[in-house]
Write a protein that holds these residues in place. Sequence first.
Motif, PDB file in Angstrom:
ATOM      1  N   ASP A  51       1.074  -1.383   0.055  1.00  0.00           N
ATOM      2  CA  ASP A  51       0.033  -0.101   0.042  1.00  0.00           C
ATOM      3  C   ASP A  51       0.613   1.215  -0.469  1.00  0.00           C
ATOM      4  O   ASP A  51       1.991   1.105   0.592  1.00  0.00           O
ATOM      5  CB  ASP A  51      -0.869   0.064   1.161  1.00  0.00           C
ATOM      6  CG  ASP A  51      -2.091   1.044   0.705  1.00  0.00           C
ATOM      7  OD1 ASP A  51      -2.458   1.282   0.073  1.00  0.00           O
ATOM      8  OD2 ASP A  51      -3.196   0.856   1.621  1.00  0.00           O
ATOM      9  N   ASP A  93       5.212   3.454 -10.111  1.00  0.00           N
ATOM     10  CA  ASP A  93       4.016   3.239 -11.168  1.00  0.00           C
ATOM     11  C   ASP A  93       4.291   1.911 -10.100  1.00  0.00           C
ATOM     12  O   ASP A  93       4.858   0.941  -9.880  1.00  0.00           O
ATOM     13  CB  ASP A  93       3.824   2.725 -12.010  1.00  0.00           C
ATOM     14  CG  ASP A  93       4.547   1.974 -13.066  1.00  0.00           C
ATOM     15  OD1 ASP A  93       5.508   1.383 -12.808  1.00  0.00           O
ATOM     16  OD2 ASP A  93       5.572   2.999 -14.169  1.00  0.00           O
ATOM     17  N   ASP A  94       2.501   1.309 -10.755  1.00  0.00           N
ATOM     18  CA  ASP A  94       2.452  -0.562 -10.086  1.00  0.00           C
ATOM     19  C   ASP A  94       3.424  -1.994 -10.361  1.00  0.00           C
ATOM     20  O   ASP A  94       3.513  -2.821  -9.655  1.00  0.00           O
ATOM     21  CB  ASP A  94       0.883  -0.476 -10.187  1.00  0.00           C
ATOM     22  CG  ASP A  94      -0.283  -0.469  -9.652  1.00  0.00           C
ATOM     23  OD1 ASP A  94       0.490   0.412  -8.804  1.00  0.00           O
ATOM     24  OD2 ASP A  94      -1.701  -0.094 -10.887  1.00  0.00           O
ATOM     25  N   ARG A  95       3.694  -1.016 -11.955  1.00  0.00           N
ATOM     26  CA  ARG A  95       4.943  -2.220 -12.255  1.00  0.00           C
ATOM     27  C   ARG A  95       6.179  -2.317 -12.026  1.00  0.00           C
ATOM     28  O   ARG A  95       6.771  -3.135 -11.118  1.00  0.00           O
ATOM     29  CB  ARG A  95       5.235  -2.472 -13.687  1.00  0.00           C
ATOM     30  CG  ARG A  95       5.865  -2.806 -14.402  1.00  0.00           C
ATOM     31  CD  ARG A  95       6.405  -2.942 -15.910  1.00  0.00           C
ATOM     32  NE  ARG A  95       7.248  -3.839 -16.329  1.00  0.00           N
ATOM     33  CZ  ARG A  95       7.268  -4.009 -17.981  1.00  0.00           C
ATOM     34  NH1 ARG A  95       6.201  -3.272 -18.500  1.00  0.00           N
ATOM     35  NH2 ARG A  95       8.051  -5.037 -18.329  1.00  0.00           N
ATOM     36  N   LEU A 146       6.342  -1.167  -8.954  1.00  0.00           N
ATOM     37  CA  LEU A 146       5.989  -1.858  -7.073  1.00  0.00           C
ATOM     38  C   LEU A 146       6.120  -3.192  -6.641  1.00  0.00           C
ATOM     39  O   LEU A 146       7.190  -4.191  -6.345  1.00  0.00           O
ATOM     40  CB  LEU A 146       4.970  -1.270  -6.564  1.00  0.00           C
ATOM     41  CG  LEU A 146       4.883   0.522  -6.089  1.00  0.00           C
ATOM     42  CD1 LEU A 146       3.022   0.833  -5.874  1.00  0.00           C
ATOM     43  CD2 LEU A 146       5.721   0.392  -4.831  1.00  0.00           C
ATOM     44  N   THR A 147       5.664  -3.481  -8.450  1.00  0.00           N
ATOM     45  CA  THR A 147       5.742  -5.143  -8.253  1.00  0.00           C
ATOM     46  C   THR A 147       7.145  -5.842  -8.217  1.00  0.00           C
ATOM     47  O   THR A 147       7.566  -6.813  -7.374  1.00  0.00           O
ATOM     48  CB  THR A 147       4.438  -5.760  -9.740  1.00  0.00           C
ATOM     49  OG1 THR A 147       3.420  -4.487  -9.349  1.00  0.00           O
ATOM     50  CG2 THR A 147       4.751  -7.136 -10.180  1.00  0.00           C
TER      51      THR A 147
END
Length: 225
Positions: A60, A78-80, A82-83
């Motif tokens: 989060d 971004d989400d990528r 963070l993954t």
Amino acid sequence: MQNHPVIELDRVTKVYPLPAGDVIALDGISLRIEEGEFIAIMGPSGCGKSTLLNQIGSLDVPTSGDLFIDRRNIREMDDRELTTLRLTSIGYIFQKFNLIPLLTAYENVEYPYILRHRHPDTTGHVTRLLAGMGIDEALSSHKPPELSGGQQQRVAIARALVNDPKTLLCDEPTGNLDSKTGEQIMEMLKDLNDQGRTIIMVTHDPAVAEYADRTITLRDGRMLV
């Protein structure tokens, strides 16, 4: 230890908007964690411990404030990104193990390896990790429901280590174990810390917290000084 913190929080807040009114889960947390530290996070139920761990694990992002992992601000990722961060830099160990029940112990450990490398392990890395946790080849072919709680947690630790993360996040790692098994798991975590890994652990048990270098206490989303 490095001179720069591996994790740094600067006035981090987390607010959950609800119809009855906003819930402030974290209220201006500032914290530096150096590489190789063993940190325990304690406090009463609902104080923000798990929320803080989720922030540090980039599961989060803060409502406000800045959170740096390896000097990168996760609010700017971004989400990528963070993954990728979660797959490469952070390992997770949970109270309820969170193993996939339809996969064998071996397959559970190999799964995040495949996510990162896009191919199965052909080097023996997974087998060696499991053996180091006391899970032999016979046990590694069993599915989680066929293993004891202590064995499941050992598999979970191997899974957390498979991509060689710098930091391990542990959410009540002994909460579902008897005292003897819990002590064995804590000794394993202490050994991993002695090898240089940073460990951040949520616990309600003062005896478990004694394994840590320092303890952070939360109350109502704030750190007690």
